[in-house]
Design an enzyme around this catalytic site. Structure first.
Site, PDB file in Angstrom:
ATOM      1  N   SER A 125       0.838  -1.195   0.000  1.00 15.46           N
ATOM      2  CA  SER A 125       0.000   0.000   0.000  1.00 15.46           C
ATOM      3  C   SER A 125       0.874   1.246   0.000  1.00 15.46           C
ATOM      4  CB  SER A 125      -0.860  -0.025   1.271  1.00 15.46           C
ATOM      5  OG  SER A 125      -1.366   1.252   1.557  1.00 15.46           O
ATOM      6  N   TYR A 150      -1.397  -0.973  10.723  1.00 15.41           N
ATOM      7  CA  TYR A 150      -1.707  -1.574   9.415  1.00 15.41           C
ATOM      8  C   TYR A 150      -0.584  -1.252   8.426  1.00 15.41           C
ATOM      9  CZ  TYR A 150      -3.383  -1.546   4.638  1.00 15.41           C
ATOM     10  OH  TYR A 150      -3.465  -1.710   3.276  1.00 15.41           O
ATOM     11  N   LYS A 154       2.503  -3.735   6.564  1.00 15.18           N
ATOM     12  CA  LYS A 154       2.860  -3.822   5.137  1.00 15.18           C
ATOM     13  C   LYS A 154       4.350  -3.524   4.956  1.00 15.18           C
ATOM     14  CE  LYS A 154      -1.111  -4.947   3.453  1.00 15.18           C
ATOM     15  NZ  LYS A 154      -1.284  -6.265   2.837  1.00 15.18           N
TER      16      LYS A 154
HETATM   17  C1  UD1 Z   1      -6.337   4.822   4.055  1.00 17.66           C
HETATM   18  C2  UD1 Z   1      -5.079   4.316   4.734  1.00 17.66           C
HETATM   19  C3  UD1 Z   1      -4.299   3.456   3.793  1.00 17.66           C
HETATM   20  C4  UD1 Z   1      -5.149   2.388   3.144  1.00 17.66           C
HETATM   21  C5  UD1 Z   1      -6.310   3.055   2.443  1.00 17.66           C
HETATM   22  C6  UD1 Z   1      -7.215   2.070   1.745  1.00 17.66           C
HETATM   23  C7  UD1 Z   1      -4.246   5.996   6.350  1.00 17.66           C
HETATM   24  C8  UD1 Z   1      -3.145   6.938   6.689  1.00 17.66           C
HETATM   25  N1  UD1 Z   1      -4.197   5.383   5.157  1.00 17.66           N
HETATM   26  O1  UD1 Z   1      -5.951   5.735   3.078  1.00 17.66           O
HETATM   27  O2  UD1 Z   1      -3.268   2.849   4.528  1.00 17.66           O
HETATM   28  O3  UD1 Z   1      -4.372   1.650   2.236  1.00 17.66           O
HETATM   29  O4  UD1 Z   1      -7.062   3.780   3.430  1.00 17.66           O
HETATM   30  O5  UD1 Z   1      -7.776   1.168   2.628  1.00 17.66           O
HETATM   31  O6  UD1 Z   1      -5.155   5.823   7.097  1.00 17.66           O
HETATM   32  N2  UD1 Z   1     -12.355  11.059   4.244  1.00 17.66           N
HETATM   33  C9  UD1 Z   1     -13.346  11.906   4.677  1.00 17.66           C
HETATM   34  N3  UD1 Z   1     -14.465  11.344   5.259  1.00 17.66           N
HETATM   35  C10 UD1 Z   1     -14.604  10.002   5.412  1.00 17.66           C
HETATM   36  C11 UD1 Z   1     -13.568   9.147   4.968  1.00 17.66           C
HETATM   37  C12 UD1 Z   1     -12.462   9.715   4.398  1.00 17.66           C
HETATM   38  O7  UD1 Z   1     -13.252  13.123   4.556  1.00 17.66           O
HETATM   39  O8  UD1 Z   1     -15.635   9.576   5.979  1.00 17.66           O
HETATM   40  C13 UD1 Z   1     -11.173  11.641   3.584  1.00 17.66           C
HETATM   41  C14 UD1 Z   1      -9.864  11.366   4.281  1.00 17.66           C
HETATM   42  O9  UD1 Z   1      -9.593  12.331   5.257  1.00 17.66           O
HETATM   43  C15 UD1 Z   1      -8.888  11.402   3.104  1.00 17.66           C
HETATM   44  C16 UD1 Z   1      -9.705  10.857   1.938  1.00 17.66           C
HETATM   45  O10 UD1 Z   1     -11.064  11.039   2.305  1.00 17.66           O
HETATM   46  O11 UD1 Z   1      -8.503  12.724   2.817  1.00 17.66           O
HETATM   47  C17 UD1 Z   1      -9.460   9.393   1.658  1.00 17.66           C
HETATM   48  O12 UD1 Z   1      -9.622   8.655   2.862  1.00 17.66           O
HETATM   49  P1  UD1 Z   1      -9.629   7.041   2.866  1.00 17.66           P
HETATM   50  O13 UD1 Z   1     -10.563   6.525   1.845  1.00 17.66           O
HETATM   51  O14 UD1 Z   1      -9.846   6.615   4.278  1.00 17.66           O
HETATM   52  O15 UD1 Z   1      -8.166   6.636   2.380  1.00 17.66           O
HETATM   53  P2  UD1 Z   1      -6.718   7.096   2.931  1.00 17.66           P
HETATM   54  O16 UD1 Z   1      -6.808   7.770   4.227  1.00 17.66           O
HETATM   55  O17 UD1 Z   1      -6.018   7.788   1.815  1.00 17.66           O
END
Ligand code: UD1
Length: 338
Positions: A125, A150, A154
């Site tokens: 990842s 997590y 990895k």
């Molecule tokens: C996360 C994990 C990563 C994992 C990936 C896929 C971290 C640091 N990284 O990535 O290890 O491989 O998920 O499973 O945690 N967001 C919102 N509202 C929500 C959910 C997300 O605003 O309800 C935003 C987050 O702040 C971020 C973006 O959407 O800016 C993407 O979030 P997410 O889908 O959780 O992925 P990552 O955080 O990039």
């Protein structure tokens, strides 16, 4: 290389990859313990492809179970997807994550060695880059300094695989560092179905689209990005899955070696941009609320995938519109689960 063992074959990335493996006429032997997946996915893969996986219900920590699979089948290569992936859960239950994501790989590698199977594609990842110092991120960027167990699990496995290759150059190992896979198979039959309240953005948006949740919490709008919300490299699950076929071909061609590739589109989109495109493509409203930043979140993360393009002849082709449409289509087709 014809006989491919896929661990975690019923999960989100595993199931889509099985579809393309079967369509490319590989024999797929699959294992899953259904800890975060559903048995019905097996039937759905058969509906899509007209073909069957030779399936084993097995936990990757079960050495006897693994031995049985390798005794029953002449495996040429293993694609290892089986892992836990919920970041928040990993912070609360680190030991569970290290057992499931690291010990299980050690068991698998040992069994592979016993059966003289030395070709592996491992699901890693972008999280191994921790807080990126520059974007786009290429494979030379420093890894480590991960922000949760997590991610660390990895990172550890990547290092174990590197040590393994150094100890025995007959291994052929390909590590894929996934950025943010979203989307679903266009049939709407398989997609991302996490258990419980989704932690990732797209599964959460789908729950808002289905009206199970009232609004989407946007975690912070004060990042140094185009509109203050977090920027990520979202990649269609189809593009991501197809990269594994390219990985098999690469390992087949080179006979041995240790390879690492980023899998992303190279384009970063903000949370607000995703919401707007999702609303436009699917003609559905996604109410939002601005919430505090989420612990451990980073501001911007997107890939330089030039290496995969040059060495694997692979490139992501689907747009964010495609990803939003296919994700929504999956939700509509599986309304009972949303
Ligand atoms: C996360 C994990 C990563 C994992 C990936 C896929 C971290 C640091 N990284 O990535 O290890 O491989 O998920 O499973 O945690 N967001 C919102 N509202 C929500 C959910 C997300 O605003 O309800 C935003 C987050 O702040 C971020 C973006 O959407 O800016 C993407 O979030 P997410 O889908 O959780 O992925 P990552 O955080 O990039």
């Amino acid at each position: 290389m014809k006989n491919i063992l896929v661990t975690g074959c019923c999960g989100y990335i595993g199931s889509h990859t099985c579809v393309y493996l079967l369509q490319e006429n590989y024999n797929v032997i699959g294992l899953d313990n259904f800890s975060n997946s559903k048995r019905e996915v097996l039937d759905k893969i058969t509906i899509i492809t007209g073909k069957k996986i030779k399936f084993y219900e097995c936990d990757m920590l079960d050495r006897d179970g693994l031995n049985r699979i390798f005794n029953d089948n002449k495996i040429d290569l293993v694609i290892d997807f089986a892992a836990y992936k919920a970041v928040g859960d990993s912070v609360i239950n680190p030991v569970k994550y290290y057992i499931n994501n690291v010990s299980s790989v050690l068991t698998l590698l040992d069994v592979m060695k016993d059966h003289n199977v030395k070709s592996l594609i491992f699901s890693s990842s972008a999280t191994v880059y921790g807080i990126p110092k520059v974007v786009p991120i290429n494979e030379e960027c420093e890894t480590g300094f991960t922000t949760n167990p997590y991610g660390t699990s990895k990172y550890y496995v990547e290092n174990i695989l590197n040590d393994l290759y150094k100890s025995d150059n007959n291994w052929s190992i390909c590590i894929f560092r996934y950025f943010n896979p979203i989307g679903a198979h266009p049939s709407g039959l398989i997609g991302d179905e996490p258990n419980g309240i989704p932690a990732n953005l797209m599964p959460y948006i789908l729950k808002v689209a289905s009206r199970e949740f009232e609004f989407l919490n946007i975690f912070g709008n004060d990042y140094d990005t185009v509109d203050g919300t977090g920027v990520r490299d979202y990649i269609h699950i189809i593009d991501l899955s197809k990269a594994h076929i390219c990985g098999i071909k690469k390992l087949e061609k080179e006979k041995s070696g240790f390879y690492i590739y980023n899998l992303g589109t190279g384009i970063g989109y903000s949370v607000l941009e995703i919401v707007k495109i999702f609303e436009k493509v699917n003609k559905v409203e996604i109410p939002i609320k601005i919430a505090n930043r989420r612990d451990g979140d980073i501001s911007i993360c997107y890939a330089d995938s030039t290496k995969a393009k040059n060495e694997l002849n692979w490139k992501a082709i689907y747009s964010l519109e495609d990803m939003c449409r296919d994700s929504y289509n999956f939700m509509i087709n599986n309304k009972n689960n949303f």
